[in-house]
Design a protein around this motif. Structure first.
Motif, mmCIF file in Angstrom:
data_model
loop_
_atom_site.group_PDB
_atom_site.id
_atom_site.type_symbol
_atom_site.label_atom_id
_atom_site.label_comp_id
_atom_site.label_asym_id
_atom_site.label_seq_id
_atom_site.Cartn_x
_atom_site.Cartn_y
_atom_site.Cartn_z
ATOM 1 N N ILE A 1 37.715 35.020 44.637
ATOM 2 C CA ILE A 1 37.670 36.457 44.364
ATOM 3 C C ILE A 1 36.664 36.709 43.249
ATOM 4 C CG2 ILE A 1 39.005 38.505 43.719
ATOM 5 C CD1 ILE A 1 41.521 36.758 44.503
ATOM 6 N N LYS A 2 35.653 37.525 43.533
ATOM 7 C CA LYS A 2 34.664 37.890 42.522
ATOM 8 C C LYS A 2 34.957 39.292 42.000
ATOM 9 C CE LYS A 2 30.354 37.017 42.454
ATOM 10 N NZ LYS A 2 30.358 36.188 41.233
ATOM 11 N N ASP A 3 34.820 39.460 40.700
ATOM 12 C CA ASP A 3 34.999 40.758 40.057
ATOM 13 C C ASP A 3 33.867 40.930 39.052
ATOM 14 O OD1 ASP A 3 35.865 43.129 39.018
ATOM 15 O OD2 ASP A 3 37.627 42.310 37.999
ATOM 16 N N GLY A 4 32.762 41.496 39.515
ATOM 17 C CA GLY A 4 31.584 41.593 38.671
ATOM 18 C C GLY A 4 31.028 40.205 38.385
ATOM 19 N N ASN A 5 30.910 39.874 37.109
ATOM 20 C CA ASN A 5 30.426 38.550 36.729
ATOM 21 C C ASN A 5 31.535 37.512 36.659
ATOM 22 O OD1 ASN A 5 27.732 39.415 36.447
ATOM 23 N ND2 ASN A 5 28.143 40.176 34.370
ATOM 24 N N ASP A 6 32.776 37.969 36.803
ATOM 25 C CA ASP A 6 33.916 37.055 36.746
ATOM 26 C C ASP A 6 34.344 36.647 38.152
ATOM 27 O OD1 ASP A 6 34.034 37.264 33.951
ATOM 28 O OD2 ASP A 6 35.240 39.094 34.084
ATOM 29 N N SER A 7 35.044 35.547 38.229
ATOM 30 C CA SER A 7 35.547 35.083 39.523
ATOM 31 C C SER A 7 36.784 34.230 39.308
ATOM 32 C CB SER A 7 34.480 34.278 40.268
ATOM 33 O OG SER A 7 34.135 33.123 39.543
ATOM 34 N N MET A 8 37.591 34.144 40.345
ATOM 35 C CA MET A 8 38.761 33.272 40.330
ATOM 36 C C MET A 8 38.834 32.535 41.664
ATOM 37 S SD MET A 8 42.840 34.060 39.866
ATOM 38 C CE MET A 8 42.715 34.298 38.097
ATOM 39 N N THR A 9 39.088 31.251 41.590
ATOM 40 C CA THR A 9 39.291 30.437 42.778
ATOM 41 C C THR A 9 40.760 30.053 42.860
ATOM 42 O OG1 THR A 9 37.048 29.545 42.643
ATOM 43 C CG2 THR A 9 38.616 28.321 43.986
ATOM 44 N N ILE A 10 41.347 30.232 44.046
ATOM 45 C CA ILE A 10 42.759 29.930 44.265
ATOM 46 C C ILE A 10 42.868 28.823 45.308
ATOM 47 C CG2 ILE A 10 45.010 30.838 44.952
ATOM 48 C CD1 ILE A 10 43.869 33.662 44.297
ATOM 49 N N ASN B 1 56.591 36.760 38.401
ATOM 50 C CA ASN B 1 57.185 38.068 38.706
ATOM 51 C C ASN B 1 56.234 39.030 39.404
ATOM 52 O OD1 ASN B 1 59.781 37.462 37.720
ATOM 53 N ND2 ASN B 1 59.132 37.921 35.618
ATOM 54 N N GLN B 2 54.965 38.679 39.519
ATOM 55 C CA GLN B 2 54.085 39.443 40.401
ATOM 56 C C GLN B 2 54.323 38.984 41.831
ATOM 57 O OE1 GLN B 2 49.888 39.538 39.533
ATOM 58 N NE2 GLN B 2 50.209 39.666 37.314
ATOM 59 N N ASN B 3 54.016 39.838 42.804
ATOM 60 C CA ASN B 3 54.021 39.344 44.171
ATOM 61 C C ASN B 3 52.626 38.810 44.514
ATOM 62 O OD1 ASN B 3 52.427 41.610 44.918
ATOM 63 N ND2 ASN B 3 54.253 42.803 45.434
ATOM 64 N N ILE B 4 52.527 38.115 45.629
ATOM 65 C CA ILE B 4 51.252 37.504 46.001
ATOM 66 C C ILE B 4 50.178 38.567 46.175
ATOM 67 C CG2 ILE B 4 50.053 36.138 47.756
ATOM 68 C CD1 ILE B 4 52.675 34.732 48.370
ATOM 69 N N GLN B 5 50.543 39.688 46.757
ATOM 70 C CA GLN B 5 49.578 40.751 47.024
ATOM 71 C C GLN B 5 48.938 41.247 45.736
ATOM 72 O OE1 GLN B 5 49.571 44.235 46.453
ATOM 73 N NE2 GLN B 5 47.892 44.748 47.844
ATOM 74 N N LYS B 6 49.745 41.486 44.718
ATOM 75 C CA LYS B 6 49.206 41.959 43.449
ATOM 76 C C LYS B 6 48.367 40.887 42.772
ATOM 77 C CE LYS B 6 50.461 44.144 39.074
ATOM 78 N NZ LYS B 6 51.568 44.645 38.213
ATOM 79 N N PHE B 7 48.813 39.654 42.857
ATOM 80 C CA PHE B 7 48.079 38.532 42.266
ATOM 81 C C PHE B 7 46.685 38.401 42.866
ATOM 82 C CE2 PHE B 7 47.533 33.778 43.091
ATOM 83 C CZ PHE B 7 46.735 33.581 41.973
ATOM 84 N N ILE B 8 46.596 38.470 44.187
ATOM 85 C CA ILE B 8 45.306 38.261 44.851
ATOM 86 C C ILE B 8 44.450 39.529 44.875
ATOM 87 C CG2 ILE B 8 44.239 37.737 47.096
ATOM 88 C CD1 ILE B 8 46.435 35.704 47.568
ATOM 89 N N CYS B 9 45.085 40.663 45.068
ATOM 90 C CA CYS B 9 44.326 41.905 45.251
ATOM 91 C C CYS B 9 44.110 42.694 43.960
ATOM 92 C CB CYS B 9 45.034 42.802 46.266
ATOM 93 S SG CYS B 9 45.295 42.036 47.876
ATOM 94 N N ASN B 10 44.785 42.324 42.871
ATOM 95 C CA ASN B 10 44.697 43.108 41.642
ATOM 96 C C ASN B 10 43.282 43.072 41.054
ATOM 97 O OD1 ASN B 10 45.341 44.613 39.434
ATOM 98 N ND2 ASN B 10 46.682 43.098 38.481
#
Length: 251
Positions: free
Chosen positions: A152-161, A242-251
């Motif tokens: 998931i890319k967010d501007g210059n930041d990214s996260m790999t799951i 306590n987050q759901n998967i949807q919020k974790f990935i899509c937030n």
């Protein structure tokens, strides 16, 4: 005598490539993705035509349940030219139910429309592609091959799951090996575990304590919750607890 069909390169070829990427797909999934404006009978008729012409085959799990579609050798030969030069030829699902679970977990709410800032690499691609044909952000599959990656890319930041689905009791030594493998990844990396039972959760958490790392990157979801709620299931342990998967990935 069966009537030969002409493959539609706007729908049939993408559908066969989709089945190859995820190894296996249900009738419902293929209908919603490739026949969204058609009634169920139309989609099922086309799948049966592809089956009769030996491009795909229907298989159930070992209990004769959960029917799903896989490629045949003929179907694989059709899609092979659309793939990079593979290091290992193959197309079948060896673990029917596990592969369906991994496909559902990885695609989730992005099954129909995946945002441009999200990339997915399946376990099939990790296994079959040469390392140079994988995206640069994918860790070497020679060291470990999880059940898939989401980026998931967010501007210059990214996260790999990294996705890890465990249904059976895995030896503590193997869990420790996995925890030690992930210990070198930074805080922009996450592991999403889907585990079958609280006993397996406790053993994984015990292994994490034995192999302490400076930051926690491991999120855990119970399999029974995921089966009931999909991406709405709650993370019971980890940095996104306590987050759901949807919020974790899509937030």
């Amino acid at each position: 005598m069966k009537k030969r069909i002409k493959l539609n390169h706007y729908r049939d070829l993408p559908m066969l490539l989709y089945i190859w990427k995820w190894k296996i797909a249900t009738t419902a999934a293929l209908h919603h993705k490739f026949f969204p404006k058609c009634n169920e009978r139309t989609g099922y008729f086309r799948l049966n035509r592809l089956k009769k012409n030996n491009y795909i085959i229907s298989r159930t799990d070992k209990f004769g349940q959960r029917p799903a579609w896989m490629l045949t050798r003929k179907g694989f030969e059709v899609v092979k030219d659309s793939l990079p030069d593979l290091k290992e030829l193959g197309f079948r699902s060896e673990y029917h139910w596990h592969d369906l679970l991994c496909s559902a977990l990885q695609q989730g709410d992005y099954f129909i429309n995946k945002p441009k800032n999200v990339a997915m690499v399946s376990e099939q691609q990790l296994r079959r592609y040469r390392e140079e044909d994988l995206p640069a952000w994918v860790p070497s599959p020679d060291l470990h091959r999880p059940d898939g990656y989401i980026r998931i890319k967010d501007g210059n930041d990214s996260m790999t799951i990294s996705l890890e689905v465990e249904k059976s009791r895995k030896a503590t030594s193997k869990l420790l090996t996995l925890i030690n493998y992930y210990a070198d990844f930074d805080a922009n990396f996450r592991v999403l575990w889907v585990l079958d039972g609280k006993g397996l959760v406790q053993r994984l958490q015990s292994c994490m304590k034995k192999s302490y790392q400076g930051h926690d990157i491991h999120n855990i979801v119970l399999l029974k919750d995921f089966l009931n709620l999909g991406w709405q299931s709650k993370i019971i342990s980890g940095p996104e607890e306590n987050q759901n998967i949807q919020k974790f990935i899509c937030n």
